[in-house]
Motif scaffolding. Sequence first.
Motif, mmCIF file in Angstrom:
data_model
loop_
_atom_site.group_PDB
_atom_site.id
_atom_site.type_symbol
_atom_site.label_atom_id
_atom_site.label_comp_id
_atom_site.label_asym_id
_atom_site.label_seq_id
_atom_site.Cartn_x
_atom_site.Cartn_y
_atom_site.Cartn_z
ATOM 1 N N GLU A 344 1.967 10.032 -24.571
ATOM 2 C CA GLU A 344 0.658 10.423 -25.113
ATOM 3 C C GLU A 344 0.003 9.266 -25.855
ATOM 4 O O GLU A 344 -1.214 9.063 -25.773
ATOM 5 N N LYS A 346 0.403 6.037 -25.201
ATOM 6 C CA LYS A 346 -0.092 5.085 -24.203
ATOM 7 C C LYS A 346 -1.394 5.574 -23.570
ATOM 8 O O LYS A 346 -2.325 4.793 -23.351
ATOM 9 N N ASP A 347 -1.453 6.891 -23.292
ATOM 10 C CA ASP A 347 -2.676 7.449 -22.720
ATOM 11 C C ASP A 347 -3.854 7.274 -23.665
ATOM 12 O O ASP A 347 -4.969 6.918 -23.249
ATOM 13 N N ASN A 348 -3.621 7.516 -24.942
ATOM 14 C CA ASN A 348 -4.694 7.349 -25.930
ATOM 15 C C ASN A 348 -5.150 5.895 -26.024
ATOM 16 O O ASN A 348 -6.349 5.610 -26.148
ATOM 17 N N GLU A 349 -4.189 4.975 -25.957
ATOM 18 C CA GLU A 349 -4.535 3.553 -26.020
ATOM 19 C C GLU A 349 -5.376 3.127 -24.809
ATOM 20 O O GLU A 349 -6.335 2.373 -24.954
ATOM 21 N N THR A 350 -4.984 3.600 -23.621
ATOM 22 C CA THR A 350 -5.773 3.254 -22.426
ATOM 23 C C THR A 350 -7.179 3.829 -22.520
ATOM 24 O O THR A 350 -8.160 3.179 -22.135
ATOM 25 N N LYS A 351 -7.321 5.047 -23.042
ATOM 26 C CA LYS A 351 -8.649 5.641 -23.206
ATOM 27 C C LYS A 351 -9.499 4.825 -24.178
ATOM 28 O O LYS A 351 -10.685 4.567 -23.941
ATOM 29 N N LYS A 352 -8.882 4.408 -25.287
ATOM 30 C CA LYS A 352 -9.614 3.587 -26.261
ATOM 31 C C LYS A 352 -10.030 2.255 -25.646
ATOM 32 O O LYS A 352 -11.141 1.764 -25.885
ATOM 33 N N LYS A 354 -10.661 1.629 -22.490
ATOM 34 C CA LYS A 354 -11.793 1.865 -21.589
ATOM 35 C C LYS A 354 -13.089 2.023 -22.361
ATOM 36 O O LYS A 354 -14.150 1.549 -21.955
ATOM 37 N N LYS A 355 -13.045 2.728 -23.485
ATOM 38 C CA LYS A 355 -14.255 2.898 -24.307
ATOM 39 C C LYS A 355 -14.766 1.547 -24.807
ATOM 40 O O LYS A 355 -15.977 1.294 -24.826
ATOM 41 N N ARG A 358 -16.562 -0.284 -22.038
ATOM 42 C CA ARG A 358 -17.894 0.269 -21.807
ATOM 43 C C ARG A 358 -18.890 -0.213 -22.849
ATOM 44 O O ARG A 358 -20.028 -0.572 -22.528
#
Length: 409
Positions: A344, A346-352, A354-355, A358
């Motif tokens: 979880e 790692k998933d949060n880090e990848t989302k951050k 990507k943000k 952008r």
Amino acid sequence: MNNFFAQFRGFDYDRTNAPEQEFERLRVLQQWNEGTKTYRTHRCVFLAALLAQTMSPVHRFFIETYPFACYNPIAHPKHEFSRLAESRKWKATNRPYRKAEVEFNKAYQKEFGSRMLDFFEEYEEEFEGFEYNPRSSPEVELDRLAEFNGWGYRSMEWREALDSFHDAIRFDFNETFGCDDDDIDGWRFLCKVLGVRGAAPETAEACRKAVIDKHCNIYDLLKYVRDGCPKHEPLQFFKTIMDLGIYSYQSVPKKVYPAREAEKGALKFVLRRIGEYEKLKKPIALASQETGGNQAETEQKDNEAKKGKKRKRRRGKGKAEKLADPAPDGEASQETGEKQAEIEQKDNETKKGKKRKRKRRKGKAEKLADPTPDGEPSQETGEKQAEIEQKDNETKKGKKRKRRRRRRE
């Protein structure tokens, strides 16, 4: 050509190959060195035999009007004229060069002058670096033009070029065989080209009955006429419409002309309905060893890709079962809980991440689009924007090339 090659013992003439290839094979066998008197003598006899087999004005220019022993019949005619001028030491300002150039252009236009030539010359002027070879088949040159410009088969550029290409085919066919249903001269010439024996039919209806069983490809027919109806390269006919359809769709590139483009005249009559054979597999009798090998390779690659996907699915299921495996007391074990927390995180880090990307892109776009006080973008920002657009176009072209390679494989 048979009489020429028959005088050399120990040499078996293969009619399926081009005469130029067979002469090169003969030269190697007889050990003739280029430039020697023996080579030039046999070369001149070979070219005279080739001229007798065809009605090509360009061949006649290089063989009779300006004899050129090193003439290559399958090469680009303009390149051969440059070689001729170089061998005779002509300069562009000399009178002999200008006189020969005028006669060459007449022969070139007489043989290749058509709507198809105009079609490709327009693209030559528009796209620097592309050179049309009139000795090659038009459909091959169109495919080469699309690859040169990076056009995808669903792009607007490709569709526009294909429509213009079909218009040129229809115009040239109508100019050769007539565009009227009752044009007796055009029908008689078509009967002559298709090899109808006996006296020439007297009416258009009789001509249509004489060629109703002649199944040939329209692209091959036009190229055969353009090359001067060579006897050493006869037009290919098919016994059934199915054989014609398989050949047309299996050719690379496809030799298919849409029947809806033909409104009247001989073109509408010569075309056959072959759309139902598009997805029909080539019979074993028609398939060559090379295509069979390529098909086996593609099947092997597909099977390996399927196996790889299955392995990935199994690994994913195994990981999910390990993470979801509860402890004996009904609660998740401490170890599996830690692993789930790591995933979880790692998933949060990848989302951050990507943000952040952008936001950076938006910031760059706002900087590039930020106008100067007088309402116009500055020169520096304009150059940056042009560089970014150029990179995007290059990446798009690269992706298109990869897709085409994958499709061919």
